[in-house]
Design an enzyme around this catalytic site. Sequence first.
Site, PDB file in Angstrom:
ATOM      1  N   SER A 143      -1.303  -7.934  -8.436  1.00 61.40           N
ATOM      2  CA  SER A 143      -0.440  -9.107  -8.564  1.00 61.40           C
ATOM      3  C   SER A 143      -0.734  -9.864  -9.863  1.00 61.40           C
ATOM      4  O   SER A 143      -0.616  -9.286 -10.941  1.00 61.40           O
ATOM      5  CB  SER A 143      -0.607  -9.996  -7.324  1.00 61.40           C
ATOM      6  OG  SER A 143       0.397 -10.963  -7.254  1.00 61.40           O
ATOM      7  N   ASP A 294       9.333  -6.358  -2.439  1.00 57.96           N
ATOM      8  CA  ASP A 294       8.477  -7.202  -3.274  1.00 57.96           C
ATOM      9  C   ASP A 294       9.293  -7.759  -4.428  1.00 57.96           C
ATOM     10  O   ASP A 294       9.969  -7.006  -5.136  1.00 57.96           O
ATOM     11  CB  ASP A 294       7.308  -6.350  -3.798  1.00 57.96           C
ATOM     12  CG  ASP A 294       6.319  -7.122  -4.658  1.00 57.96           C
ATOM     13  OD1 ASP A 294       6.458  -8.352  -4.797  1.00 57.96           O
ATOM     14  OD2 ASP A 294       5.397  -6.484  -5.201  1.00 57.96           O
ATOM     15  N   HIS A 324       4.586  -6.884  -0.857  1.00 56.59           N
ATOM     16  CA  HIS A 324       3.594  -7.417  -1.779  1.00 56.59           C
ATOM     17  C   HIS A 324       2.292  -7.738  -1.043  1.00 56.59           C
ATOM     18  O   HIS A 324       2.291  -8.355   0.022  1.00 56.59           O
ATOM     19  CB  HIS A 324       4.118  -8.680  -2.460  1.00 56.59           C
ATOM     20  CG  HIS A 324       3.249  -9.135  -3.589  1.00 56.59           C
ATOM     21  ND1 HIS A 324       3.345  -8.600  -4.846  1.00 56.59           N
ATOM     22  CD2 HIS A 324       2.234 -10.043  -3.646  1.00 56.59           C
ATOM     23  CE1 HIS A 324       2.446  -9.157  -5.633  1.00 56.59           C
ATOM     24  NE2 HIS A 324       1.760 -10.039  -4.926  1.00 56.59           N
TER      25      HIS A 324
END
Length: 354
Positions: A143, A294, A324
Amino acid sequence: AEAAELLGLMHYMDGLRLITVVELVAPTSDENVTVTDTQLNNVPVRLYLPRRAPGGLRRAVVFFHGGGWCLGDAGMHGYDLMSRRMSNELNAVVVSVNYRLGPQHVFPVQFEDVYSVTKFFLQSKVLSQYGVDPARVCVAGDSAGGNLAAAVAQQLSEDPEVTTKLKAQALIYPALQVLDLDLPSYRDNADKPILPRSLMVRFWSEYFSSDPALREAMAANRHVPAEAGPLLQFVDWRRWLPAQVRKAHRYSGPAMGLAGRYPGLLDPRASPLLAGEARLRRLPPAYILTCEHDVLRDDGLMYAGRLRAAGVPVTHHHAKDAFHGAMTFLSWPLELAVGHRLFNAYLGWLEENL
């Protein structure tokens, strides 16, 4: 967190951070790995050293946790478990970096912290101290950490003071650009769990400033300074996304606004997808994980396409059934088969390519 902020009790991110604090675990060694909290170049890190006989020089992973540049910690249970397994199963030294967080710290502080650690670690004397093979070091992150890993790899490739070259970069559902927050993935997954569009917009805005005007402009996708014109080609998803992802989405593109107030918006250290092809050509082989459900899916897809166009070897793993953050769901009570599958695929790539 929203209620606490509305009542003036605490900043929204400080409220969310309470969730991550509950997840913290002490640096506990086990029969396979020695774990310590220490500092490298005055930046806190959690260090994982395999206990087994090295049988030669080891490989190393410098890892950056996720959390939107505002949350997260190397000591969170999920990250600790991932680093432990990387160290043990790859017989690797793992440096998990605790960079400073927003909103107290804004770009480029987070980048500068992780870059400082990586550059320090890549010195011959430091690699030798930890028994690391200088030809087998990679950066990795998930991320926001994937964003930082991509940015660090780019900067290292151009730093004349760094003689050790990275062997690889592993980017786990990375955030890679802030110019267009209306990609098909942002539309398709605007309200999906873990990372809805509104939260990603908040993370991006806090990375640069707590000014509500920036957050509101980003939410409307009207935050791009006029000087961004030449860079929009790098985030034009009509060119970089495959047809099955573009589907029936119509391209509108970001609108101009906030001229010159946030120069970081155009900085490749914040948006690695904005790097020119000459810079990309110097990068090491990449592993990129994207998840169908995501908002950041298309960032990774576009970067994979741009790296390939620049001649960089890319292994792109697209998980059609994942969301995610899925890779951190590795232990009770947040344990999912998809988390194990994604993490094992990532470990397998490192085993073969690092």
